[in-house]
Design an enzyme around this catalytic site. Structure first.
Site, PDB file in Angstrom:
ATOM      1  N   ASN A 130     -44.470  81.308  39.789  1.00  0.00           N
ATOM      2  CA  ASN A 130     -44.466  82.042  38.514  1.00  0.00           C
ATOM      3  C   ASN A 130     -43.444  81.390  37.585  1.00  0.00           C
ATOM      4  O   ASN A 130     -42.241  81.463  37.842  1.00  0.00           O
ATOM      5  CB  ASN A 130     -44.102  83.507  38.793  1.00  0.00           C
ATOM      6  CG  ASN A 130     -44.052  84.351  37.520  1.00  0.00           C
ATOM      7  OD1 ASN A 130     -44.029  83.836  36.415  1.00  0.00           O
ATOM      8  ND2 ASN A 130     -44.003  85.660  37.700  1.00  0.00           N
TER       9      ASN A 130
ATOM     10  N   HIS B  46     -51.641  84.729  33.013  1.00  0.00           N
ATOM     11  CA  HIS B  46     -50.302  84.486  33.557  1.00  0.00           C
ATOM     12  C   HIS B  46     -50.394  84.338  35.073  1.00  0.00           C
ATOM     13  O   HIS B  46     -51.029  85.153  35.747  1.00  0.00           O
ATOM     14  CB  HIS B  46     -49.393  85.659  33.177  1.00  0.00           C
ATOM     15  CG  HIS B  46     -48.068  85.622  33.842  1.00  0.00           C
ATOM     16  ND1 HIS B  46     -47.340  84.455  33.984  1.00  0.00           N
ATOM     17  CD2 HIS B  46     -47.316  86.601  34.431  1.00  0.00           C
ATOM     18  CE1 HIS B  46     -46.217  84.721  34.617  1.00  0.00           C
ATOM     19  NE2 HIS B  46     -46.180  86.007  34.904  1.00  0.00           N
TER      20      HIS B  46
ATOM     21  N   CYS C 181     -42.730  87.273  30.807  1.00  0.00           N
ATOM     22  CA  CYS C 181     -43.894  86.429  31.109  1.00  0.00           C
ATOM     23  C   CYS C 181     -44.953  86.496  30.019  1.00  0.00           C
ATOM     24  O   CYS C 181     -45.888  85.690  30.004  1.00  0.00           O
ATOM     25  CB  CYS C 181     -44.483  86.826  32.453  1.00  0.00           C
ATOM     26  SG  CYS C 181     -43.300  86.663  33.783  1.00  0.00           S
TER      27      CYS C 181
END
Ligand code: ACO
Length: 309
Positions: free
Chosen positions: A266, A236, A114
């Site tokens: 996500n 994020h 990520c």
């Protein structure tokens, strides 16, 4: 020139949406649990002919069109991802072909979980400086729906598909970064090319709330700024509670934090770019605004970049 200016951004997400209620038909979960624990409502999954290369290409196309540059002047293409269509060739090579970019360029994929978009920014800047490039193209793209065990409720509700891109040029403006790696194999992993994501959710949560505020502090300090002088915090999008906890720790109002986790889940390396694009497209980011982007993820990796819009 050691800074980076973002000339334009673009994004593309698959048409098919998957709601929390849809997931509750597949695994033992509920809309209430997912919303309360993560802030997620829907995410997008590829279907039919849609794939990673398509998402990456479409996001890049939009960013190039909006930037009004001549695509012949793009000299570096970086795709940040852990879920490309092929083990090889790279997604970046396929994007070069799809967009008809010139041949004498560097095109490569970067995998940093990520944290991918932040690692990508740091890498593309270095390559652009070394090559004296006119323009660079960075894309964060993921098709995580292909990397999830849809019987594992601890992961299959969390991740989504999408892509975001930005056209960059070197500038004399602000650019500071803080990047790190901790050599961990267990916290979050996809161990084989056709394998699934496994994640220690609580461990990742603790890692994020402990690490991210320190990384932000260091990046803001390095930029010679105070938290109050940062106009937009683009973190994020892993969990709304993580974002809220970080906002509290740095004592900044949630209004300064871009949040779109409810719509996309996500999206790993695409998440910071998707949030940036959304804020830019909504006209929330004004010329001269200071933006802090920060992410964390598999590896264990972390990174933050401060730029001026
Ligand atoms: N629906 C219902 N219950 C569930 C679900 C679900 N989808 N998933 C887990 N549960 C259950 C667990 O089994 C557990 O039950 P038990 O108490 O009977 O054992 C209970 O819910 C609590 O589980 P926890 O894992 O403690 O739940 P938590 O509040 O920690 O939330 C979550 C889990 C959302 C994963 C959270 O830990 C989190 O967001 N972690 C961070 C993830 C992250 O930041 N990832 C980013 C990096 S990803 C990358 O780099 C690719």
């Amino acid at each position: 020139m050691t800074g980076i200016k973002i000339l334009a951004t673009g994004a593309y997400v698959p048409k098919k949406t998957v709601s929390n209620d849809d997931l509750a038909k597949i695994v033992e979960t509920s809309d209430e649990w997912i919303k309360q624990r993560t802030g997620m409502s829907i995410r997008h999954h590829v279907s039919g002919d849609e794939n990673h290369t398509l998402l990456a290409t479409m996001a890049a196309k939009e960013a190039i069109e909006k930037s009004k540059i001549n695509k012949e002047d793009i000299d570096v293409v970086i795709v940040c991802t852990v879920s490309a269509d092929n083990y090889s060739p790279s997604s970046a090579c396929l994007v070069q072909g799809n967009l008809g970019l010139k041949n004498d360029i560097i095109a490569l994929d970067i995998g940093a979980g990520c944290s991918g978009f932040i690692f990508g920014l740091e890498t593309i800047r270095a390559l652009m400086m070394a090559r004296k490039s006119k323009y660079g193209l960075i894309i964060g793209a993921e098709v995580l729906s292909k990397k999830m065990d849809m019987t594992d409720r601890s992961t299959c509700v969390l991740f989504g598909d999408g892509a975001a891109a930005a056209v960059l040029e070197l500038s004399d403006g602000l650019y500071t970064s803080v990047i790190g790696v901790d050599g961990d194999e267990e916290m979050i992993h996809i161990k084989t090319p056709n394998g699934y994501i496994h994640m220690d959710g609580q461990g990742t949560y603790k890692f994020a709330v402990a690490t991210v505020p320190k990384v932000i502090e260091e990046a803001v300090e390095k930029a010679g700024l105070t938290y109050d002088e940062i106009d937009h915090f683009i973190l994020h999008q892993a969990n709304l509670r993580i974002i809220e906890s970080i906002a509290k720790k740095v004592k900044q109002p949630m209004e300064k934090f871009v949040v779109n986790i409810d719509k996309y889940g996500n999206t790993s390396a695409a998440s910071v770019g998707l949030a940036l694009n959304e804020a830019a497209a909504a006209g929330k980011i004004k010329s001269g605004d200071k933006i802090l982007m920060c992410a964390f993820g598999a590896g264990r990796t972390w990174g933050a970049v401060v730029i001026e819009w």
